[in-house]
Design an enzyme around this catalytic site. Structure first.
Site, mmCIF file in Angstrom:
data_model
loop_
_atom_site.group_PDB
_atom_site.id
_atom_site.type_symbol
_atom_site.label_atom_id
_atom_site.label_comp_id
_atom_site.label_asym_id
_atom_site.label_seq_id
_atom_site.Cartn_x
_atom_site.Cartn_y
_atom_site.Cartn_z
ATOM 1 N N SER A 36 -13.673 -78.272 6.949
ATOM 2 C CA SER A 36 -13.870 -79.599 7.525
ATOM 3 C C SER A 36 -13.560 -80.686 6.506
ATOM 4 C CB SER A 36 -15.312 -79.765 8.013
ATOM 5 O OG SER A 36 -15.503 -81.059 8.542
ATOM 6 N N GLU A 95 -20.620 -83.542 15.235
ATOM 7 C CA GLU A 95 -19.636 -84.614 15.026
ATOM 8 C C GLU A 95 -19.377 -85.364 16.337
ATOM 9 O OE1 GLU A 95 -14.877 -84.457 14.482
ATOM 10 O OE2 GLU A 95 -16.015 -83.365 12.948
ATOM 11 N N LYS A 136 -19.163 -73.876 11.725
ATOM 12 C CA LYS A 136 -18.157 -74.941 11.838
ATOM 13 C C LYS A 136 -18.124 -75.491 13.265
ATOM 14 C CE LYS A 136 -14.549 -77.503 10.720
ATOM 15 N NZ LYS A 136 -13.812 -77.810 11.925
ATOM 16 N N HIS A 172 -21.018 -77.752 13.606
ATOM 17 C CA HIS A 172 -20.666 -78.967 12.862
ATOM 18 C C HIS A 172 -19.835 -79.900 13.734
ATOM 19 C CE1 HIS A 172 -17.480 -81.189 10.748
ATOM 20 N NE2 HIS A 172 -18.345 -81.390 9.768
ATOM 21 N N ASN A 173 -18.825 -79.346 14.393
ATOM 22 C CA ASN A 173 -17.966 -80.171 15.236
ATOM 23 C C ASN A 173 -18.718 -80.726 16.439
ATOM 24 O OD1 ASN A 173 -16.033 -79.316 13.419
ATOM 25 N ND2 ASN A 173 -14.492 -78.900 14.976
#
Length: 489
Positions: A130, A197, A190, A193-194
């Site tokens: 990222s 986001e 991940k 995380h996105n």
């Protein structure tokens, strides 16, 4: 051909090129390869000119240049291209060699691929990367998972090129990269995380909408507000770039942001996060609303027609603008806490489901630098798990409990006023609804369970009986005594 390269990277789009240059800067010899081999020569003649980067025009040549165990990192489009390259690499690599997928692959694909590659005697890593182009070039957040035996062989490279943060207590410089877990753990983290986001961006977008239409601020005034917010508890990469975007002028001197079409795109990781949450029964309501808000934005023609049919009311917030800005700041912080609390609930459920041993404080540390959601806020999450490694919900940590409690009044004020004024705030409002649901001792789900038992004999539990003991009522007198064979929440 003498093996002299430390790692190979396949895929010379911007992320692949920047990672290669980053590795070269840190003293590693890298082999660059691309399916369209002319791009290799172009890269060596331009961006990689004057470096120690090597080029390969075939997978065989690439393998011959690599020291053992060979480390090959794929930076190609997720999906079928990854599987295709794995098959090709199995033909040129040997047992003990390592295949690394650095793209945004679905974690379930990574679980499958790791098992398959390991069955051939090789090792496999699926790693989240990222930080976008800038992060790849100067220090991303890296989240590797897969075959544990592969980690010692890639650790020196990954931790060298990753972003670094300084521990405020010890002064130690720590890389934003550590081993996440087996199978698809790296790509799962991940993915979450996105998803977070998505939530952060939606919350910022809703705050921007209130500042613009609710308070009537100009782009420059809003830029100043976000600049001020970036000095305190909301300090983050996304707040910082929002400040810069709002200050950016087009060629005619007008704010460029006002000329950008209001339809948002997405690449799938937010959707994957929501799907996984549904499968695991975890209510990541804010991330889900962020995903659906992008879908609503894409309905531009329908929105134009609806705006003509349903005339908007006056969106202006009454009273002192500066007081509203202060309230909005606190509401944004509280909603952000909810988003991260939900994301961590999801990771905890996934760890239990897939048998991963996730280091939750370590994940916060990996996200503190290099990645898109990097922020000072993540340091508080790290402290929360330092205080209690078994913390089940961030909202139960003393720091976050105090922060949310103190923000309730302005949070409710902002949401209720936005609703009255017709400004859509799906992320702000769903965060508040989740918080209220979580702190409500008795929800109306008892009625819902009665309804399910009435029409489908799905059974229910009783408050005056032990948990796990199920009952069925013949509500109509003609339903019989037989209950449904399954019970799901």
């Amino acid at each position: 051909m003498e093996p002299r390269a430390d790692i190979a990277v396949i895929g010379l789009a911007v992320m692949g090129q920047n990672l290669i240059l980053n590795m070269n800067d840190h003293g590693f010899t890298v082999v660059a390869y691309n399916r369209t081999v002319s791009k290799v020569d172009e890269f060596l003649a331009n961006e990689a000119k004057g470096t120690n980067i090597l080029g390969a025009h075939s997978l065989q040549e690439m393998a011959a240049l690599l020291k053992k165990p060979r480390r090959v990192m794929l930076m190609v489009k997720a999906g079928a291209p990854v599987d295709e390259f794995i098959e090709q690499l199995l033909g040129v690599l040997e047992p003990g060699d390592i295949i690394i997928d650095g793209g945004n692959s679905l974690f379930e694909d990574t679980i499958r691929r790791a098992k398959y590659v390991e069955s051939k005697g090789l090792l496999y890593i699926g790693t989240g990367v990222s930080g976008g182009e800038e992060g790849a070039r100067h220090g991303p957040s890296i989240m590797p998972g897969g075959s544990p035996a592969a980690w010692p062989h890639v650790k020196p490279i990954f931790q060298a090129i990753a972003a670094k943060v300084t521990d405020p207590k010890t002064g130690a410089v720590e890389p934003c990269c550590d081993w996440v877990g087996e199978g698809g753990a790296g790509h799962y983290v991940k993915m979450v995380h996105n998803g977070i986001e998505y939530g952060d961006m939606q919350l910022i977008g809703e705050a921007y909408h209130i500042l613009k239409d609710g308070l009537g601020l100009s782009a420059d005034e809003m830029s100043a507000v976000f600049g001020e917010w970036n000095q305190g508890e909301l300090q983050s990469y996304l707040i910082e770039i929002t400040r810069d975007i709002l200050a950016f002028k087009d060629a005619d001197g007008q704010p460029l942001v006002d000329k950008i079409l209001d339809t948002a795109g997405q690449k799938g990781t937010g959707k994957w996060t929501v799907i996984s949450s549904a499968e695991l029964g975890i209510p990541i309501t804010l991330i889900a609303e962020a995903v659906y808000a992008r879908c609503v934005s894409a309905m531009k023609e329908q929105r134009l027609e609806a705006a003509r049919v349903f005339k908007p009311s006056n969106p202006r917030f009454p009273g002192d603008r500066q007081a509203w800005i202060r309230d909005l700041r606190r509401a944004l912080y509280a909603a952000k806490i909810i988003s991260y609390a939900q994301g961590y609930l999801l990771m905890r459920a996934a760890a239990q489901h897939y048998g991963w041993n996730l280091n939750y404080g370590g994940i916060a540390l990996m996200w503190r630098g290099g990645c898109i959601i990097r922020s000072v806020f993540l340091g508080e999450i790290k402290k929360a798990f330092d205080r209690n490694p078994n913390l089940e919900n961030l909202l139960l940590d003393p720091f976050f409990r105090k922060a949310v409690r103190s923000a309730q009044r302005p949070w409710r004020k902002v949401v209720s006023t936005a609703l009255r004024k017709g400004i859509p705030v799906p992320a702000f409002s769903t965060a508040l609804a989740f918080f209220d649901g979580l702190r409500t001792e008795r929800l109306p789900a008892n009625l819902l369970q009665a309804q399910r038992d009435y029409f489908g004999a799905h059974t229910y539990e009783r408050v005056d009986a032990p948990r796990g003991q199920f009952f069925h009522t013949n509500w109509t007198g003609s339903g019989g005594r037989v209950a449904s064979g399954s019970y799901t929440v």
